[in-house]
Write a protein that holds these residues in place. Structure first.
Motif, mmCIF file in Angstrom:
data_model
loop_
_atom_site.group_PDB
_atom_site.id
_atom_site.type_symbol
_atom_site.label_atom_id
_atom_site.label_comp_id
_atom_site.label_asym_id
_atom_site.label_seq_id
_atom_site.Cartn_x
_atom_site.Cartn_y
_atom_site.Cartn_z
ATOM 1 N N PRO A 294 0.823 -1.218 0.000
ATOM 2 C CA PRO A 294 0.000 0.000 0.000
ATOM 3 C C PRO A 294 0.853 1.263 0.000
ATOM 4 N N SER A 295 0.255 2.334 -0.467
ATOM 5 C CA SER A 295 0.935 3.633 -0.391
ATOM 6 C C SER A 295 0.970 4.090 1.063
ATOM 7 N N GLY A 296 1.580 5.199 1.305
ATOM 8 C CA GLY A 296 1.720 5.702 2.667
ATOM 9 C C GLY A 296 3.169 5.684 3.080
ATOM 10 N N GLY A 297 3.398 5.778 4.363
ATOM 11 C CA GLY A 297 4.759 5.810 4.883
ATOM 12 C C GLY A 297 5.025 7.094 5.640
ATOM 13 N N ILE A 299 7.601 9.846 7.095
ATOM 14 C CA ILE A 299 8.857 10.492 6.700
ATOM 15 C C ILE A 299 9.161 10.231 5.227
ATOM 16 N N VAL A 300 9.223 8.954 4.819
ATOM 17 C CA VAL A 300 9.469 8.609 3.417
ATOM 18 C C VAL A 300 8.412 7.616 2.965
ATOM 19 N N PRO A 301 8.087 7.594 1.654
ATOM 20 C CA PRO A 301 7.008 6.723 1.179
ATOM 21 C C PRO A 301 7.403 5.258 1.184
ATOM 22 N N ASN A 302 6.398 4.395 1.319
ATOM 23 C CA ASN A 302 6.630 2.970 1.190
ATOM 24 C C ASN A 302 7.136 2.649 -0.223
ATOM 25 N N PRO A 303 8.110 1.766 -0.352
ATOM 26 C CA PRO A 303 8.527 1.346 -1.697
ATOM 27 C C PRO A 303 7.369 0.641 -2.405
ATOM 28 N N PRO A 304 7.171 0.893 -3.685
ATOM 29 C CA PRO A 304 6.075 0.246 -4.409
ATOM 30 C C PRO A 304 6.461 -1.152 -4.885
ATOM 31 N N GLY A 305 5.463 -2.021 -5.015
ATOM 32 C CA GLY A 305 5.738 -3.349 -5.539
ATOM 33 C C GLY A 305 4.671 -4.343 -5.144
ATOM 34 N N VAL A 306 4.894 -5.594 -5.549
ATOM 35 C CA VAL A 306 3.996 -6.696 -5.230
ATOM 36 C C VAL A 306 4.821 -7.779 -4.551
#
Length: 779
Positions: A294-297, A299-306
Motif C-alpha cells: 500500500p501507499s503511505g509511509g 517520513i518517506v514513502p513505502n517502496p512500491p511493488g507486489v
C-alpha cells in the motif's frame, strides 16, 4: 601556530626580488583577484599568466574551508555525547566484558575498534570483550545513527572514560574487600593484584563494584601506556564470518516467519496498476499470499511493488517471477542519463569573467548514478500483531525506524521492538528503512511474520542510489600562480530526511510535506556538503557550490556521496594546472598544499611508490591527496591503459594519517575496500538509466570491482600517532584513490577524464523492466 600557519613554505631567502613591476607580485595577485576589470587601467599589457622568476607564497585559501573549524563528524560527536553515559558496558560474573553497541556493524570494523578501547582501559585481553548490536533505544536520541565516518570518533570521545570508570570501581571493590588502598593495585588480564600478592578476578568483584560510586579524578590512559590500541588485531567476528556462524538478517530464527519476495515496478518509484494473474499465482505451490504494497509511509514513502509470501524462498521466487503486472509510470517516466545530465548542466550558474591576461584550466564532468550492491540484498523480518510489532534488520538509523514504523502501524512506539542485525555491507544505503516498511505492511496484511528478501535485479535497480552529478570547474592562473578555484556541482537531490536518526530531526527534514525538495532536506544536504567537502590546497579565492536539483529519485548518502566526485575532480584539475605550468604533479602539490599532514602522506606514497619511474608505453603513474573527517590520505597508483577502453590498476601505494590509529588491520581493510570501490566508480561501474529505470541488474553488468580488477601489488602506509585527534575512516579511502586512478589514466592515454566510468561497458541484453531474472531451474 595552527596547521594553516605552519603549512606555508616561506620563500627561499636566495630568491631574487621581482623589480620589473611597480607593485609587489603578491599585492598584484590580490589586486587582480579583487578587481579583475581594473587590471586594464593599471597598464599591465603583458601576459600575466606567465611566471616571473620571483618565488611567492601560494595565496591562502579564501574563504577558509568550513571543515577546518567544524565538520559533520564534530556535529555527530557533540550530539552523541549527552547520552553516552547511557551506553551499556558491563562486567559479568564470569569476568567477560560486554558492550551493547548503538551503531551498525556492517563490515567496517567499529565493533572491534570499540572493543579494543574497552580492553585497553580495563586491562583485559580483547578476547574477553563481547560487542553486540543494541536494539533501537530512543532514550539515546541522536546517539544511534551510523554515518559520517564518525562512529569511532564518537566513541573515542567517551568510551575510554566509561571503561576507565568501570576499572576504577572494580579496583575500589578489591581495595574494600582487602581493607587496603587502591594505590599499588595492578590489573593483568582482568585479575586485580594486590602488592602482597592477593588476587581477585573482575568476575568476583563486579557485584560489589556495581554498588560503589564512581571515584573522582578518573582519567583514561595516555598513548604512551597503550598495549592494545595501535596494535594489529583480527576482527572480533572474523572466525564467525568465515565459518558461517555469524548471523545476518535472513539467518535470524524467527518462529513461523515466512519467506517473501518482492517484484518492483518498471520505473523508479513506479506504481502498480493491476496484478493480472492473481488467482493463478495464488494457487502456485506453497504460495500463502500475494500483497500489493500500500501507499503511505511516515517520513518517506513505502517502496512500491507486489510481494509474494510462500513456504520457501524457492516457491516465493518462482511465484514472484510468474506475476503478470501492469505497471504505472513513476516520476522519471521518459528520463534517461542524457536528459538527467542535461537538466543538471542547465542548473549550473556560469562563471564570471576571469582577470584579463590570466589563463584558465577548465573542465566539465559527468558522474553516473551508482548503487551500493553489497552482497546482502535489502532484507528485513517483521512480525506485526494487533498490539505489538517486532523487527529484525540491518539499520543505520534504528530509532527513527522504530518511531516511523510505529506510526505506520498505528501502535505506540514502546510496542515496537527493533533489533539491529549486523549487515553484509551498508555505507549509506541503510540510513533508510525501506525493506522494513515493506515487511511490516506484508506482515500486517497477512497476519504472519514476514521474512523479506529483495531480488538482486530490483536490489540493483530500485534501492537507493548515489545521485547522478555534473561538475563544472575553473582554475585561474595569474603570474604563474593559482589565484582562484571555482567548482559548481549540480546533483540530483540527496534524500537526507533521516536527519540525525530520530523523529524530530527526521520530521524537520521532511517539512513542508508533499514537497519533493523540502526546505528541511535542502538544509541538511547543504550542511553536509559544507561540512564534508574540503580542499587541501592554497588556491586563493576558492568556491565549491552545490545546487541540488529536484528530480524525484530514490537517493541516499552512498559512501562519500559528494566528497568523492568533488575531490576527484579537483585532483584531476590539479594535474592539469601542473601540466599547464610545466610542473611535476608531485612538486606542484607540495608547493600548494596548505596542511603539513597532507604533505606528509603525499611524500610517503611518492617515496614508497618511486614516483616518476619509467613506465612502458600505455602505462603511467597517477598521484592524489585528500583530507576529510580530520584524516589525511594520499595515493599513488599505476595503471595499464594499453587498451584505453579497458584500463586496469596494477599497483597502489596508499598512505593515511588518522591521528590516533586504533586497529591497523582494520584501517588497512578499510583502505583496501576504498581502493576497490574507487576502481569501480572511476573505471567500471555506473548505472545506465533508460526510460526511468537503471538497466543494470546484477554483478554481471553492474561492474563492481572483482578480484580480476584488483591489483596484486597494494601497499598501505599508516602514519604514526603524533598526538593528533582521532579522525574518521569509512569514507576517507575513496577520494585520493579515485583522483590518482583518473590522473594515471590521463597520463597513460592522453585522454582527459571527463565522464565516469571511463572504461567501455560490454554489451549485454538487459532484464526487461519490471521483471526479475529467472534462473534456469525455474525457466
Amino acid at each position: 601556530m595552527n596547521e594553516l600557519e605552519t603549512s606555508a613554505d616561506p620563500a627561499p631567502a636566495s630568491a631574487p626580488a621581482d623589480t620589473s613591476l611597480p607593485l609587489r607580485r603578491r599585492s598584484l595577485l590580490a589586486y587582480a583577484v579583487s578587481a579583475p576589470v581594473m587590471t586594464v587601467a593599471a597598464g599591465f599589457g603583458v601576459n600575466l599568466a606567465a611566471s616571473s622568476d620571483a618565488m611567492a607564497l601560494p595565496l591562502p585559501l579564501t574563504p577558509p574551508d568550513t571543515v577546518d573549524y567544524y565538520d559533520v563528524g564534530d556535529s555527530l560527536v557533540q550530539t552523541a555525547l549527552p547520552t553516552m553515559p547511557l551506553v551499556k558496558v558491563a562486567v559479568g560474573t564470569d569476568g567477560r566484558v560486554s558492550l551493547d553497541l548503538p551503531r551498525l556493524e556492517s563490515g567496517q570494523g567499529i565493533a572491534t575498534a570499540c572493543g579494543m578501547m574497552i580492553a585497553e582501559e580495563l586491562d583485559v585481553p580483547l578476547s574477553m570483550v563481547d560487542v553486540t548490536a543494541a536494539d533501537a533505544r530512543p532514550e539515546l536520541v541522536f546517539n544511534q545513527i551510523s554515518g559520517g565516518s564518525a562512529a569511532v570518533r564518537c566513541f573515542d570521545a567517551a568510551l575510554p572514560l566509561i571503561a576507565a570508570g568501570a576499572r576504577a570501581r572494580l579496583l575500589a571493590a578489591a581495595a574494600q574487600q582487602w581493607g587496603i588502598s587502591t594505590v599499588g593495585l595492578t590489573v593483568v588480564a582482568g585479575v586485580v593484584i594486590a602488592p602482597d600478592g592477593r588476587t581477585a578476578t573482575y568476575g568476583s568483584l563486579t557485584v560489589a563494584a556495581a554498588a560503589l560510586p564512581l571515584p573522582t579524578g578518573v582519567v583514561p590512559k595516555s598513548a604512551s601506556q597503550y598495549k592494545v590500541i595501535g596494535v594489529r588485531s583480527g576482527r572480533l567476528d572474523a572466525r564467525d564470518i568465515v565459518t558461517g556462524k555469524k548471523k545476518f538478517t535472513l539467518d535470524q530464527d524467527v518462529p513461523n516467519a515466512k519467506p517473501t519476495m518482492l517484484r518492483m515496478p518498471s520505473q523508479i518509484r513506479g506504481t502498480v496498476v493491476s496484478v493480472n494473474n492473481l488467482n493463478t499465482v495464488s494457487g502456485m505451490p506453497g504460495v500463502i499470499a500475494v500483497v500489493v504494497i500500500p501507499s503511505g509511509g511516515t517520513i518517506v514513502p513505502n517502496p512500491p511493488g507486489v510481494a509474494v509470501m510462500a513456504e520457501t524462498f524457492g516457491q516465493a521466487y518462482a511465484a514472484a517471477a510468474a506475476l503478470d503486472i501492469t505497471w504505472g509510470n513513476g516520476p522519471l517516466a521518459g528520463q534517461s542519463d542524457a536528459s538527467i545530465q542535461a537538466t543538471l548542466k542547465s542548473a549550473i550558474l556560469p562563471f564570471a569573467l576571469p582577470p584579463l591576461g590570466s589563463v584558465t584550466v577548465e573542465g566539465e564532468f559527468q558522474f553516473a548514478a551508482a548503487t551500493h550492491c553489497p552482497l546482502e540484498v535489502e532484507c528485513a523480518i517483521a512480525d506485526v500483531r494487533s498490539d505489538r510489532a517486532e523487527i529484525w534488520a540491518g539499520l543505520q538509523t534504528p530509532i527513527i525506524t522504530k518511531q516511523a514504523i510505529a506510526i505506520d502501524l498505528g501502535l505506540p512506539a514502546d510496542k515496537v521492538t527493533v533489533h539491529v542485525v549486523p549487515s553484509g555491507g551498508s555505507f549509506g544505503r541503510r540510513l533508510f528503512w525501506d525493506p522494513v516498511q515493506v515487511a511490516a505492511q506484508v506482515s500486517k496484511i497477512t497476519g504472519r511474520a514476514c521474512k523479506l528478501m529483495y531480488h538482486r535485479t530490483d536490489d540493483t535497480r530500485q534501492t537507493r542510489l548515489r545521485p547522478p552529478q555534473y561538475h563544472k570547474v575553473r582554475a585561474t592562473v595569474l603570474l604563474g600562480q593559482v589565484i582562484s578555484y571555482e567548482q559548481r556541482v549540480a546533483a540530483v537531490r540527496l534524500d537526507a530526511r533521516h536527519g540525525y536518526g530520530e523523529i524530530t530531526t527526521a520530521a524537520g527534514g521532511s517539512l513542508p510535506p508533499l514537497v519533493q525538495q523540502t526546505v528541511g532536506n535542502l538544509g541538511y544536504e547543504e550542511f553536509f556538503f559544507k561540512t564534508m567537502v574540503s580542499s587541501p590546497y592554497n588556491f586563493g579565492v576558492s568556491t565549491k557550490v552545490l545546487t541540488p536539483v529536484a528530480i524525484n529519485m530514490n537517493t541516499v548518502s552512498y559512501r562519500s556521496v559528494h566528497i568523492q566526485p568533488a575531490r576527484s575532480v579537483e585532483e584531476i584539475i590539479v594535474d592539469e594546472i601542473a601540466r599547464k605550468l610545466g610542473k611535476d604533479p608531485l612538486a606542484f602539490r607540495l608547493e600548494y598544499l596548505r596542511v603539513e599532514r597532507a604533505r606528509a602522506v603525499l611524500k610517503a606514497v611518492a617515496a614508497a611508490g618511486n614516483w616518476g619511474r619509467a613506465m612502458p608505453a600505455g602505462c603511467a603513474q597517477g598521484i592524489a591527496v585528500h583530507m576529510e573527517s580530520r584524516s589525511f590520505t594520499a595515493s599513488l597508483v599505476e595503471i595499464d591503459a594499453t587498451d584505453p577502453t579497458n584500463a586496469k590498476v596494477t599497483r597502489a601505494v596508499i598512505a593515511i594519517d588518522v591521528g590516533k590509529p586504533i586497529n591497523p588491520s582494520g584501517i588497512e581493510a578499510q583502505l583496501q575496500g576504498g581502493l576497490a570501490e574507487s576502481i569501480a566508480l572511476v573505471l567500471n561501474a555506473g548505472l545506465t538509466i533508460k526510460a526511468g529505470l537503471p538497466i543494470e541488474s546484477s554483478y554481471a553488468n553492474y561492474r563492481f570491482t572483482k578480484m580480476k580488477d584488483y591489483p596484486k601489488n597494494v601497499q598501505i602506509i599508516i602514519m604514526p600517532n603524533k598526538g593528533d585527534a582521532i579522525g574518521g575512516l569509512g569514507e576517507v579511502g575513496l577520494s585520493a584513490n579515485s583522483g590518482a586512478i583518473a590522473n594515471a589514466y590521463a597520463r597513460a592515454t592522453g585522454i582527459k577524464p571527463r565522464k565516469f566510468p571511463l572504461n567501455a561497458q560490454p554489451a549485454y541484453t538487459p532484464v526487461a523492466p519490471g521483471q526479475i531474472a529467472v534462473p534456469v531451474f525455474l525457466s
